[in-house]
Design an enzyme around this catalytic site. Structure first.
Site, short mmCIF file in Angstrom:
data_model
loop_
_atom_site.label_atom_id
_atom_site.label_comp_id
_atom_site.label_asym_id
_atom_site.label_seq_id
_atom_site.Cartn_x
_atom_site.Cartn_y
_atom_site.Cartn_z
N PRO A 161 25.98 -21.07 -13.89
CA PRO A 161 25.08 -22.05 -12.51
C PRO A 161 24.77 -20.66 -12.74
CG PRO A 161 27.87 -22.60 -12.45
CD PRO A 161 27.36 -22.04 -13.40
N ASN A 162 23.77 -20.71 -12.69
CA ASN A 162 22.01 -20.61 -11.93
C ASN A 162 21.56 -19.29 -12.87
OD1 ASN A 162 22.00 -20.57 -9.51
ND2 ASN A 162 23.98 -19.87 -8.85
N ARG A 169 15.78 -13.47 -11.56
CA ARG A 169 17.09 -14.01 -10.34
C ARG A 169 17.98 -12.01 -9.66
NH1 ARG A 169 22.82 -15.73 -11.73
NH2 ARG A 169 23.66 -15.91 -9.63
N TYR A 201 20.18 -8.26 -12.21
CA TYR A 201 19.76 -8.74 -13.80
C TYR A 201 19.48 -9.10 -14.02
CZ TYR A 201 24.07 -11.60 -10.92
OH TYR A 201 25.14 -12.07 -10.30
N ASN A 226 29.46 -16.37 -20.42
CA ASN A 226 29.09 -16.96 -18.69
C ASN A 226 29.37 -17.19 -18.34
OD1 ASN A 226 28.31 -15.08 -16.45
ND2 ASN A 226 26.50 -14.43 -17.92
N ALA A 264 29.10 -17.95 -11.59
CA ALA A 264 30.73 -17.76 -10.79
C ALA A 264 31.21 -18.84 -10.89
CB ALA A 264 29.30 -18.65 -9.32
N HIS A 266 35.42 -16.84 -10.95
CA HIS A 266 36.13 -16.36 -9.91
C HIS A 266 36.99 -17.71 -9.10
CE1 HIS A 266 33.64 -13.56 -10.56
NE2 HIS A 266 32.24 -14.02 -10.26
N ASP A 277 41.01 -24.16 -18.49
CA ASP A 277 42.13 -24.91 -19.08
C ASP A 277 41.76 -25.68 -20.73
OD1 ASP A 277 44.13 -24.37 -17.36
OD2 ASP A 277 43.57 -26.69 -16.25
N GLU A 326 34.54 -13.48 -22.74
CA GLU A 326 33.47 -13.34 -21.54
C GLU A 326 33.08 -12.69 -21.55
OE1 GLU A 326 36.52 -13.31 -18.23
OE2 GLU A 326 35.90 -13.22 -17.28
N HIS A 367 30.12 -10.61 -18.67
CA HIS A 367 29.09 -10.63 -18.07
C HIS A 367 28.00 -9.62 -17.94
CE1 HIS A 367 32.02 -13.50 -15.72
NE2 HIS A 367 32.86 -12.51 -16.21
N VAL A 368 26.59 -9.91 -17.43
CA VAL A 368 25.65 -9.58 -16.86
C VAL A 368 26.09 -8.15 -16.12
CG1 VAL A 368 23.37 -9.00 -16.58
CG2 VAL A 368 23.89 -11.18 -17.91
N SER A 369 26.30 -8.10 -15.03
CA SER A 369 26.62 -7.56 -13.83
C SER A 369 27.44 -6.54 -14.31
CB SER A 369 26.37 -7.73 -12.36
OG SER A 369 27.53 -8.91 -12.40
N ARG A 403 30.97 -5.02 -7.41
CA ARG A 403 30.22 -5.65 -7.11
C ARG A 403 31.01 -6.26 -5.20
NH1 ARG A 403 27.70 -10.08 -9.78
NH2 ARG A 403 25.65 -10.67 -7.11
N ARG A 412 35.01 -11.16 -6.80
CA ARG A 412 33.98 -11.29 -8.91
C ARG A 412 34.89 -10.55 -9.30
NH1 ARG A 412 29.19 -12.83 -8.00
NH2 ARG A 412 27.88 -12.57 -5.39
O1 DQA Z 1 26.66 -15.80 -11.70
C1 DQA Z 1 26.85 -14.94 -11.94
C2 DQA Z 1 27.31 -14.06 -12.66
C3 DQA Z 1 28.35 -13.19 -13.82
O2 DQA Z 1 28.56 -13.83 -14.64
C4 DQA Z 1 26.64 -12.35 -14.33
O3 DQA Z 1 26.59 -12.63 -15.40
O4 DQA Z 1 27.25 -10.79 -14.05
C5 DQA Z 1 28.82 -12.84 -12.59
C6 DQA Z 1 29.54 -13.84 -11.02
O5 DQA Z 1 29.44 -12.88 -10.56
C7 DQA Z 1 27.76 -13.67 -10.66
O6 DQA Z 1 28.55 -15.22 -9.76
#
Ligand code: DQA
Length: 179
Positions: free
Chosen positions: A15-16, A23, A28, A100, A103, A106, A113, A124, A126-128, A133, A137
């Site tokens: 998502p997102n 964003r 990011y 990735n 959200a 978490h 599963d 896995e 994550h950009v951030s 944070r 997270r």
């Molecule tokens: O949507 C995201 C992006 C994320 O996965 C990252 O790539 O840093 C970190 C997550 O906490 C956040 O909800």
């Protein structure tokens, strides 16, 4: 003798992440998801692998994609009805998933599963830096089962994951840690 087949990687974004580039750019960055995906494909090709991509804002669609990638047919695949802007053709069964989950990292026992259910190793990303944070997270439902976790490197993390992933597939866990 049959030639060895190219390793195939499936890159999933949750998502997102379709909003990458616009964003919260201070967190990011300015690179779009389309650029990330295109570079990951080119990079995989240059390393002798193939890579397909998938992004969805929907937990169930991500689970369906994980299942179909591994050759299972979900009962009512949401991927036929849910808009999937960056859906490639399912392609060959991946030997590795780079994910990735946004959200859902978490919150989603179901994605955990699904990944464990298909038995495909995953990295896995994550950009951030999720550890620097908000407290919520810091917990991931995936990290303890991931082959590797990348975070805080910006979109370079995807590049690191692809290169690591191809090495891992070629040389197993011994492929780790090469310079
Ligand atoms: O949507 C995201 C992006 C994320 O996965 C990252 O790539 O840093 C970190 C997550 O906490 C956040 O909800």
């Amino acid at each position: 003798m049959t030639p060895p087949t190219s390793p195939h990687i499936l890159l999933i974004n949750g998502p997102n992440l379709n909003l990458l580039g616009t964003r919260e750019p201070d967190i990011y960055g300015h690179t779009t998801l389309a650029d990330v995906e295109s570079l990951a494909r080119t990079q995989a090709t240059s390393l002798g692998a193939t890579l397909s991509t998938f992004q969805s804002n929907h937990e169930g669609a991500i689970i369906d994609r994980i299942q179909t990638a591994a050759g299972h047919t979900p009962p009512n695949p949401t991927t036929t009805t849910t808009p999937t802007p960056t859906l490639d053709s399912p392609g060959p069964k991946p030997s590795l998933i780079i994910i990735n989950p946004g959200a859902l990292t978490h919150t989603s026992v179901a994605i955990r599963d699904a990944l464990l259910g298909v038995g495909v190793p995953f990295v896995e990303v994550h950009v951030s830096n999720v550890h620097g944070r908000e407290g919520f997270r810091r917990h991931s439902y995936l990290s303890d089962k991931a082959v590797a976790v990348v975070c805080g490197m910006g979109v370079f993390g995807y590049r690191a994951a692809v290169e690591f992933g191809v090495g891992f597939l070629r040389e197993g866990r011994g492929g780790r840690g090469k310079l």
